[in-house]
Design a protein around this motif. Structure first.
Motif, mmCIF file in Angstrom:
data_model
loop_
_atom_site.group_PDB
_atom_site.id
_atom_site.type_symbol
_atom_site.label_atom_id
_atom_site.label_comp_id
_atom_site.label_asym_id
_atom_site.label_seq_id
_atom_site.Cartn_x
_atom_site.Cartn_y
_atom_site.Cartn_z
ATOM 1 N N ASN A 29 0.830 -1.197 0.000
ATOM 2 C CA ASN A 29 0.000 0.000 0.000
ATOM 3 C C ASN A 29 0.867 1.250 0.000
ATOM 4 O O ASN A 29 1.971 1.255 0.551
ATOM 5 C CB ASN A 29 -0.912 0.017 1.227
ATOM 6 C CG ASN A 29 -2.064 -0.957 1.098
ATOM 7 O OD1 ASN A 29 -2.509 -1.268 -0.006
ATOM 8 N ND2 ASN A 29 -2.558 -1.449 2.222
ATOM 9 N N ALA A 30 0.359 2.283 -0.622
ATOM 10 C CA ALA A 30 1.061 3.561 -0.659
ATOM 11 C C ALA A 30 0.032 4.688 -0.615
ATOM 12 O O ALA A 30 -1.114 4.510 -1.037
ATOM 13 C CB ALA A 30 1.910 3.667 -1.918
ATOM 14 N N PRO A 31 0.423 5.854 -0.098
ATOM 15 C CA PRO A 31 -0.523 6.976 -0.066
ATOM 16 C C PRO A 31 -0.671 7.605 -1.446
ATOM 17 O O PRO A 31 0.291 7.696 -2.208
ATOM 18 C CB PRO A 31 0.135 7.956 0.917
ATOM 19 C CG PRO A 31 1.598 7.665 0.809
ATOM 20 C CD PRO A 31 1.713 6.196 0.522
ATOM 21 N N VAL A 32 -1.870 8.038 -1.764
ATOM 22 C CA VAL A 32 -2.114 8.742 -3.019
ATOM 23 C C VAL A 32 -2.931 9.998 -2.703
ATOM 24 O O VAL A 32 -3.945 9.952 -2.015
ATOM 25 C CB VAL A 32 -2.852 7.844 -4.038
ATOM 26 C CG1 VAL A 32 -4.126 7.243 -3.452
ATOM 27 C CG2 VAL A 32 -3.172 8.627 -5.310
ATOM 28 N N ILE A 33 -2.435 11.127 -3.184
ATOM 29 C CA ILE A 33 -3.146 12.386 -3.059
ATOM 30 C C ILE A 33 -4.266 12.423 -4.095
ATOM 31 O O ILE A 33 -4.068 12.071 -5.256
ATOM 32 C CB ILE A 33 -2.192 13.574 -3.268
ATOM 33 C CG1 ILE A 33 -1.166 13.664 -2.126
ATOM 34 C CG2 ILE A 33 -2.961 14.881 -3.397
ATOM 35 C CD1 ILE A 33 -1.737 14.118 -0.798
ATOM 36 N N GLU A 34 -5.454 12.865 -3.657
ATOM 37 C CA GLU A 34 -6.587 12.986 -4.560
ATOM 38 C C GLU A 34 -7.017 14.447 -4.639
ATOM 39 O O GLU A 34 -7.445 15.031 -3.647
ATOM 40 C CB GLU A 34 -7.757 12.127 -4.078
ATOM 41 C CG GLU A 34 -7.435 10.636 -4.031
ATOM 42 C CD GLU A 34 -8.578 9.808 -3.500
ATOM 43 O OE1 GLU A 34 -8.736 8.659 -3.955
ATOM 44 O OE2 GLU A 34 -9.328 10.309 -2.629
ATOM 45 N N LEU A 35 -6.854 15.019 -5.819
ATOM 46 C CA LEU A 35 -7.265 16.398 -6.065
ATOM 47 C C LEU A 35 -8.603 16.376 -6.803
ATOM 48 O O LEU A 35 -8.692 15.876 -7.922
ATOM 49 C CB LEU A 35 -6.215 17.132 -6.903
ATOM 50 C CG LEU A 35 -4.851 17.355 -6.245
ATOM 51 C CD1 LEU A 35 -3.841 17.819 -7.283
ATOM 52 C CD2 LEU A 35 -4.942 18.359 -5.113
ATOM 53 N N TYR A 36 -9.631 16.897 -6.139
ATOM 54 C CA TYR A 36 -10.947 16.987 -6.762
ATOM 55 C C TYR A 36 -11.129 18.405 -7.290
ATOM 56 O O TYR A 36 -10.765 19.376 -6.627
ATOM 57 C CB TYR A 36 -12.045 16.683 -5.754
ATOM 58 C CG TYR A 36 -12.064 15.249 -5.293
ATOM 59 C CD1 TYR A 36 -12.829 14.298 -5.960
ATOM 60 C CD2 TYR A 36 -11.316 14.842 -4.183
ATOM 61 C CE1 TYR A 36 -12.859 12.977 -5.534
ATOM 62 C CE2 TYR A 36 -11.340 13.524 -3.754
ATOM 63 C CZ TYR A 36 -12.108 12.598 -4.425
ATOM 64 O OH TYR A 36 -12.122 11.293 -4.013
ATOM 65 N N GLY A 37 -11.687 18.510 -8.482
ATOM 66 C CA GLY A 37 -11.878 19.840 -9.028
ATOM 67 C C GLY A 37 -12.725 19.837 -10.272
ATOM 68 O O GLY A 37 -13.462 18.889 -10.554
ATOM 69 N N ARG A 38 -12.590 20.906 -11.042
ATOM 70 C CA ARG A 38 -13.306 21.061 -12.295
ATOM 71 C C ARG A 38 -12.309 20.967 -13.442
ATOM 72 O O ARG A 38 -11.373 21.760 -13.526
ATOM 73 C CB ARG A 38 -14.024 22.409 -12.345
ATOM 74 C CG ARG A 38 -15.235 22.510 -11.428
ATOM 75 C CD ARG A 38 -16.437 21.817 -12.035
ATOM 76 N NE ARG A 38 -17.620 21.949 -11.182
ATOM 77 C CZ ARG A 38 -18.804 21.452 -11.514
ATOM 78 N NH1 ARG A 38 -18.961 20.826 -12.655
ATOM 79 N NH2 ARG A 38 -19.837 21.583 -10.696
ATOM 80 N N GLY A 39 -12.509 19.978 -14.320
ATOM 81 C CA GLY A 39 -11.667 19.836 -15.490
ATOM 82 C C GLY A 39 -12.309 20.485 -16.694
ATOM 83 O O GLY A 39 -13.537 20.523 -16.823
ATOM 84 N N ILE A 40 -11.492 21.032 -17.586
ATOM 85 C CA ILE A 40 -11.989 21.679 -18.796
ATOM 86 C C ILE A 40 -12.063 20.637 -19.899
ATOM 87 O O ILE A 40 -11.042 20.056 -20.287
ATOM 88 C CB ILE A 40 -11.090 22.859 -19.212
ATOM 89 C CG1 ILE A 40 -11.005 23.879 -18.075
ATOM 90 C CG2 ILE A 40 -11.603 23.514 -20.482
ATOM 91 C CD1 ILE A 40 -10.095 25.051 -18.375
ATOM 92 N N THR A 41 -13.256 20.393 -20.410
ATOM 93 C CA THR A 41 -13.460 19.396 -21.454
ATOM 94 C C THR A 41 -13.130 19.992 -22.821
ATOM 95 O O THR A 41 -12.832 21.180 -22.961
ATOM 96 C CB THR A 41 -14.911 18.906 -21.455
ATOM 97 O OG1 THR A 41 -15.779 20.011 -21.790
ATOM 98 C CG2 THR A 41 -15.307 18.385 -20.072
#
Length: 506
Positions: A29-41
């Motif tokens: 197991n390893a830590p993973v940063i999760e960035l939630y946001g708005r992506g430009i399609t």
């Protein structure tokens, strides 16, 4: 490898096994940063996305009491009480601490949960620093990621982390590189929420017993809903009748998902609205999974504070920000929704006796219930308007401090300053000193210093009174004379008489 332009809005982390492009799964197991946001399609529309960043390890610093190279070897071999936690690397770096150059060991760990036990073991090697900075905040500071700014990421498509996430259709990406391309901030979708409950006990709240009887949602583009589960004649087009409290909770969840907000706002919602909704949902075993990852609101309680967090969506309690930051600029000394809205928006609430709502509900008094629904909607509308009013301030603080909206909107002035200094320390290669421990705080309280002279006037009747006051006298002295721990008794000024405080020998 593709490119994704997106605005980070919220940050979280998980510990899991990484799945590589070829389908192979990592052994540990390893830590993973999760960035939630708005992506430009491709059509230049904004849609929710999750960007995962793997190559960042939790760590803390040790300034060894002896030889730094020898200490780094010993720290590398340090064992935790649990076999799941371990040191992955220990490197010697040249850093600054309180303005002086030192050799410090960067102790990197496999998972964030390893920090508390291993930092205690590391204390036998010297001074342990920066071991209390949360993992996600550490990432934002070290990688210079500014929430709400526009970023470009080199990404590959990642599999959904859960069936819930897959069903929501949330695009997920693994990122190998992040680079800021603009400080431009997005227009955030805000959804205000307000509930009314069946409460015969007045101010005493019993969410385990008293149901939610009305719930209002208010957003942009005319999105307005009041959900209630007793039917009565009405001309208000925003009222939606449901058959039970269970259906009210389900519809509430449905509309939040349909609206896709970036911010859910309320007034005192950290303590009342969202915890109450979660409690009622739990009673009926309803999974109130409004987080972008399919999680439920996370409620944290301490003796002095309650917070409610939604993964991927900013929960902004307007009351918290008003009470902690804006109160100094307000004329009102009462911080209820009506008083604050009157001063900031010049809007007033409808006059209804909310304490009698339960009577109207029990007696099925339709005309009164309609007025309470109107009252419920007005509370949500005022909350939305207040959020829009204060949001530019919160966003600018976010830009300055470099932490997410959720955190910044709940910080006091001293916390904002502290995190700004921690962020700036990174730019000066400076290690942040530890907060004083409880014993150290107690020891400091035993020592006092004479403050500024205060003249005690003789009681009586006076005319022609003039008040003359120095604003921020002590902060002005501190900044004018550059008073700080790293300049006190500095080597270049130790012999100067100006470097001696009156009554102090050194």
């Amino acid at each position: 490898m593709a490119e994704l332009d997106f605005y980070p809005i919220d940050v979280a982390y998980k510990v899991e096994k990484k799945t590589h492009a070829a389908g192979a799964v990592a052994a540990e197991n390893a830590p993973v940063i999760e960035l939630y946001g708005r992506g430009i399609t491709e059509s230049q529309q904004l849609s929710h996305v999750k960007v995962k960043y793997w190559d960042f390890a939790p760590y803390f610093w040790v300034i060894p009491s002896g030889d730094s190279e020898k200490a780094s070897v010993q720290l590398q071999q340090m064992k935790a009480d649990s076999p799941e936690y371990k040191v992955t690397a220990a490197e010697v770096h040249t850093k600054n601490y309180l303005g002086r150059e030192v050799k410090a060991v960067k102790v990197m760990l496999n998972v964030p949960a390893a920090v508390p036990s291993l930092r205690e073991k590391a204390r036998e090697f010297g001074l342990v620093l920066e071991a209390d900075i949360p993992f996600t905040k550490r990432f934002l500071i070290d990688k210079r990621v500014m929430p709400l700014a526009l970023y470009k990421a080199d990404v590959t498509i990642a599999a959904a982390d859960s069936e819930d996430e897959k069903n929501r259709g949330l695009p997920s990406y693994d990122a190998s590189k992040l680079s800021q391309i603009s400080e431009e901030m997005p227009n955030l979708k805000i959804l205000a929420i307000d509930i009314e409950t069946h409460n015969p006990l007045g101010k005493t709240m019993l969410p385990e017993e008293h149901p939610i009887i009305m719930a209002a949602l208010c957003g942009d583009s005319g999105f307005r809903k009041v959900l209630t589960w007793k039917k009565f004649p009405t001309q208000l087009d925003y009222i939606e009748f449901v058959n039970s409290e269970v259906e009210l909770l389900e519809r509430l969840k449905h509309y939040i998902g349909q609206y896709e907000p970036d911010i859910i706002t309320g007034y005192f919602s950290d303590v009342f609205d969202l915890p109450y909704i979660k409690s009622r949902a739990d009673r009926y075993r309803i999974k109130f999974d409004i987080g972008l990852d399919g999680s439920q609101p996370k409620i944290s309680k301490t003796a002095a504070n309650t917070t409610t967090e939604i993964t991927g969506i900013v929960h902004l309690d307007v009351f918290k920000f008003i009470r902690k930051v804006m109160w100094t600029s307000l004329q009102t000394t009462v911080y209820d929704l009506s008083s604050v809205a009157k001063e900031l928006l010049n809007e007033t609430k409808e006059a209804v006796d909310i304490d009698k709502l339960y009577i109207a509900w029990d007696n099925h008094e339709g005309s009164e219930l309609e007025s309470y629904c109107s009252y419920n909607m007005q509370d949500a509308q005022l909350t939305l308007n207040l959020c829009k009013k204060v949001l530019p301030n919160v966003m600018e603080l976010t830009r300055t401090i470099g932490l997410p909206l959720y955190d910044v909107s709940r910080m006091s002035y001293s916390q904002l300053v502290e995190w700004y200094l921690i962020k700036q320390a990174r730019e000066f290669n400076e290690l942040a000193p530890n907060r004083p421990s409880n014993p150290e705080e107690s020891r400091r309280r035993l020592t006092s210093y004479t403050g500024g002279f205060v003249y005690e006037p003789t009681p009586g009747l006076y005319r022609d009174i003039v008040v003359f006051d120095f604003m921020s006298l002590y902060p002005t002295i501190i900044s004018a004379h550059n008073v700080s721990p790293d300049t006190l008794n500095c080597s270049c000024c130790q012999s100067s008489s100006q470097n001696k405080a009156p009554g102090e020998e050194s």
